[in-house]
Design a protein around this motif. Structure first.
Motif, PDB file in Angstrom:
ATOM      1  N   THR A   8      45.648 -11.859  52.097  1.00 20.11           N
ATOM      2  CA  THR A   8      46.406 -12.117  50.873  1.00 20.11           C
ATOM      3  C   THR A   8      46.304 -10.920  49.951  1.00 20.11           C
ATOM      4  OG1 THR A   8      45.927 -14.487  51.031  1.00 20.11           O
ATOM      5  CG2 THR A   8      46.633 -13.673  48.880  1.00 20.11           C
ATOM      6  N   LEU A   9      47.430 -10.522  49.379  1.00 21.36           N
ATOM      7  CA  LEU A   9      47.478  -9.491  48.352  1.00 21.36           C
ATOM      8  C   LEU A   9      47.436 -10.206  47.009  1.00 21.36           C
ATOM      9  CD1 LEU A   9      47.974  -6.529  47.439  1.00 21.36           C
ATOM     10  CD2 LEU A   9      50.415  -7.032  47.563  1.00 21.36           C
ATOM     11  N   ARG A  10      46.404  -9.915  46.224  1.00 18.57           N
ATOM     12  CA  ARG A  10      46.237 -10.555  44.918  1.00 18.57           C
ATOM     13  C   ARG A  10      46.463  -9.525  43.819  1.00 18.57           C
ATOM     14  NH1 ARG A  10      44.321 -15.302  46.451  1.00 18.57           N
ATOM     15  NH2 ARG A  10      42.874 -15.462  48.165  1.00 18.57           N
TER      16      ARG A  10
ATOM     17  N   VAL B 173      48.952 -13.383  40.757  1.00 18.02           N
ATOM     18  CA  VAL B 173      49.967 -13.516  41.789  1.00 18.02           C
ATOM     19  C   VAL B 173      49.285 -13.330  43.133  1.00 18.02           C
ATOM     20  CG1 VAL B 173      52.128 -12.620  42.714  1.00 18.02           C
ATOM     21  CG2 VAL B 173      51.719 -12.569  40.247  1.00 18.02           C
ATOM     22  N   ASN B 174      49.447 -14.300  44.027  1.00 17.84           N
ATOM     23  CA  ASN B 174      48.905 -14.233  45.379  1.00 17.84           C
ATOM     24  C   ASN B 174      50.068 -14.178  46.356  1.00 17.84           C
ATOM     25  OD1 ASN B 174      46.242 -14.490  44.406  1.00 17.84           O
ATOM     26  ND2 ASN B 174      46.464 -16.700  44.339  1.00 17.84           N
TER      27      ASN B 174
ATOM     28  N   ASN C 204      57.666  -6.255  40.567  1.00 14.67           N
ATOM     29  CA  ASN C 204      58.235  -7.030  39.472  1.00 14.67           C
ATOM     30  C   ASN C 204      57.202  -7.907  38.768  1.00 14.67           C
ATOM     31  OD1 ASN C 204      60.780  -5.975  39.956  1.00 14.67           O
ATOM     32  ND2 ASN C 204      61.217  -7.515  41.505  1.00 14.67           N
ATOM     33  N   PHE C 205      56.053  -8.132  39.395  1.00 12.82           N
ATOM     34  CA  PHE C 205      55.026  -8.971  38.799  1.00 12.82           C
ATOM     35  C   PHE C 205      54.101  -8.191  37.873  1.00 12.82           C
ATOM     36  CE2 PHE C 205      56.032 -11.196  42.785  1.00 12.82           C
ATOM     37  CZ  PHE C 205      56.490 -12.378  42.234  1.00 12.82           C
ATOM     38  N   VAL C 206      54.190  -6.886  37.895  1.00 13.63           N
ATOM     39  CA  VAL C 206      53.348  -6.055  37.037  1.00 13.63           C
ATOM     40  C   VAL C 206      54.071  -5.863  35.717  1.00 13.63           C
ATOM     41  CG1 VAL C 206      52.192  -3.833  36.833  1.00 13.63           C
ATOM     42  CG2 VAL C 206      52.341  -4.939  39.054  1.00 13.63           C
ATOM     43  N   PRO C 207      53.382  -6.041  34.571  1.00 14.47           N
ATOM     44  CA  PRO C 207      54.054  -5.956  33.274  1.00 14.47           C
ATOM     45  C   PRO C 207      54.756  -4.623  33.047  1.00 14.47           C
ATOM     46  CG  PRO C 207      51.804  -6.749  33.025  1.00 14.47           C
ATOM     47  CD  PRO C 207      51.958  -6.321  34.445  1.00 14.47           C
ATOM     48  N   LYS C 208      55.755  -4.678  32.206  1.00 12.84           N
ATOM     49  CA  LYS C 208      56.523  -3.487  31.847  1.00 12.84           C
ATOM     50  C   LYS C 208      55.581  -2.375  31.415  1.00 12.84           C
ATOM     51  CE  LYS C 208      60.695  -2.349  29.389  1.00 12.84           C
ATOM     52  NZ  LYS C 208      61.747  -2.855  28.535  1.00 12.84           N
ATOM     53  N   GLY C 209      55.856  -1.174  31.886  1.00 16.42           N
ATOM     54  CA  GLY C 209      55.015  -0.031  31.555  1.00 16.42           C
ATOM     55  C   GLY C 209      53.913   0.204  32.576  1.00 16.42           C
ATOM     56  N   LYS C 210      53.722  -0.748  33.493  1.00 19.17           N
ATOM     57  CA  LYS C 210      52.683  -0.618  34.511  1.00 19.17           C
ATOM     58  C   LYS C 210      53.329  -0.500  35.890  1.00 19.17           C
ATOM     59  CE  LYS C 210      49.510  -2.257  31.410  1.00 19.17           C
ATOM     60  NZ  LYS C 210      50.412  -2.196  30.296  1.00 19.17           N
ATOM     61  N   GLN C 211      54.601  -0.161  35.936  1.00 22.23           N
ATOM     62  CA  GLN C 211      55.337  -0.190  37.191  1.00 22.23           C
ATOM     63  C   GLN C 211      55.204   1.084  38.009  1.00 22.23           C
ATOM     64  OE1 GLN C 211      59.317  -1.410  36.329  1.00 22.23           O
ATOM     65  NE2 GLN C 211      58.686  -3.409  35.622  1.00 22.23           N
TER      66      GLN C 211
ATOM     67  N   HIS D 148      44.558  -4.922  31.692  1.00 20.95           N
ATOM     68  CA  HIS D 148      43.731  -4.665  32.867  1.00 20.95           C
ATOM     69  C   HIS D 148      44.485  -5.146  34.095  1.00 20.95           C
ATOM     70  CE1 HIS D 148      40.037  -5.739  35.409  1.00 20.95           C
ATOM     71  NE2 HIS D 148      40.101  -4.437  35.364  1.00 20.95           N
ATOM     72  N   VAL D 149      44.591  -4.286  35.120  1.00 19.22           N
ATOM     73  CA  VAL D 149      45.312  -4.625  36.349  1.00 19.22           C
ATOM     74  C   VAL D 149      44.380  -4.458  37.542  1.00 19.22           C
ATOM     75  CG1 VAL D 149      47.280  -4.074  37.848  1.00 19.22           C
ATOM     76  CG2 VAL D 149      47.513  -3.828  35.364  1.00 19.22           C
ATOM     77  N   GLU D 150      44.322  -5.497  38.388  1.00 21.07           N
ATOM     78  CA  GLU D 150      43.541  -5.435  39.617  1.00 21.07           C
ATOM     79  C   GLU D 150      44.457  -5.770  40.792  1.00 21.07           C
ATOM     80  OE1 GLU D 150      39.366  -7.271  39.369  1.00 21.07           O
ATOM     81  OE2 GLU D 150      40.553  -8.335  37.856  1.00 21.07           O
ATOM     82  N   ILE D 151      44.295  -5.043  41.878  1.00 21.41           N
ATOM     83  CA  ILE D 151      45.022  -5.348  43.110  1.00 21.41           C
ATOM     84  C   ILE D 151      43.973  -5.454  44.215  1.00 21.41           C
ATOM     85  CG2 ILE D 151      46.724  -4.588  44.796  1.00 21.41           C
ATOM     86  CD1 ILE D 151      48.218  -3.254  42.479  1.00 21.41           C
ATOM     87  N   ILE D 152      43.944  -6.614  44.864  1.00 21.62           N
ATOM     88  CA  ILE D 152      42.909  -6.922  45.844  1.00 21.62           C
ATOM     89  C   ILE D 152      43.574  -7.414  47.118  1.00 21.62           C
ATOM     90  CG2 ILE D 152      40.881  -8.382  46.297  1.00 21.62           C
ATOM     91  CD1 ILE D 152      40.851  -8.724  43.107  1.00 21.62           C
ATOM     92  N   VAL D 153      43.057  -6.980  48.261  1.00 24.41           N
ATOM     93  CA  VAL D 153      43.486  -7.508  49.553  1.00 24.41           C
ATOM     94  C   VAL D 153      42.279  -8.207  50.164  1.00 24.41           C
ATOM     95  CG1 VAL D 153      44.338  -6.978  51.853  1.00 24.41           C
ATOM     96  CG2 VAL D 153      45.181  -5.682  49.896  1.00 24.41           C
ATOM     97  N   GLU D 154      42.443  -9.493  50.469  1.00 27.60           N
ATOM     98  CA  GLU D 154      41.348 -10.237  51.107  1.00 27.60           C
ATOM     99  C   GLU D 154      41.872 -11.240  52.090  1.00 27.60           C
ATOM    100  OE1 GLU D 154      39.132 -11.584  47.675  1.00 27.60           O
ATOM    101  OE2 GLU D 154      40.587 -13.104  47.252  1.00 27.60           O
TER     102      GLU D 154
END
Length: 159
Positions: A86-88, A101-102, A117-124, A153-159
């Motif tokens: 899963t990409l979180r 978002v999972n 599209n799930f990342v807030p504006k300015g964080k794309q 704060h933005v985190e991207i996790i694969v588990e």
């Protein structure tokens, strides 16, 4: 409850698909020694830590404290299928509001840049194509942990 070093050794060993015997053989110790570590009856000798961490695919910091870099490369024969990953994406805004978002990794691979599209504006400026490439190559864990200048704060996790 705090996780013990023995619990972490067992968890990382199993995540690698190793038996106690296989781990013992890779380290030049007995399987009874590995069993004692995992049952918190003893700890590995400090001289074994670098090799133990290499075999388990974690940093010494992660093994000893349960924190630290959690990114791992999983060799192809030991990888889970994309349907099991899963990409979180977790975005915590400065006001404390959190969006989680999972996405099944297989869908992320098929969809490529859909997740942007799930990342807030300015964080794309996140390169999801690169993240998808990492997933395909067997990289799992916290791939991104960013404190943004605006306090988000933005985190991207694969588990």
């Amino acid at each position: 409850m705090n996780e013990t070093i023995g619990n972490r050794i067992m968890r990382y060993r199993k995540a690698r698909g190793l038996t106690q015997e296989a781990l013992a053989e890779a380290l030049g110790v007995t399987s009874q020694a590995v069993s004692k570590w995992e049952n918190d009856l003893s700890c590995p000798d400090i001289s074994l830590l670098p090799r133990l961490c290499q075999v388990l695919g974690v940093s010494c910091d992660t093994l000893l404290t349960g924190s630290g870099s959690q990114v791992q490369y999983i060799p192809e024969p030991q990888r889970r299928s994309l349907s099991e990953l899963t990409l979180r994406i977790i975005v915590t805004e400065k006001d404390g509001e959190t969006t989680r978002v999972n996405i099944p990794a297989a869908l992320a691979v098929l969809g490529g840049n859909i997740a942007v599209n799930f990342v807030p504006k300015g964080k794309q400026d996140v390169d999801f194509g690169q993240i998808v490439s990492l997933i395909k190559e067997g990289v799992i864990g916290k791939l991104m942990d960013v404190e943004c200048p605006d306090g988000d704060h933005v985190e991207i996790i694969v588990e």
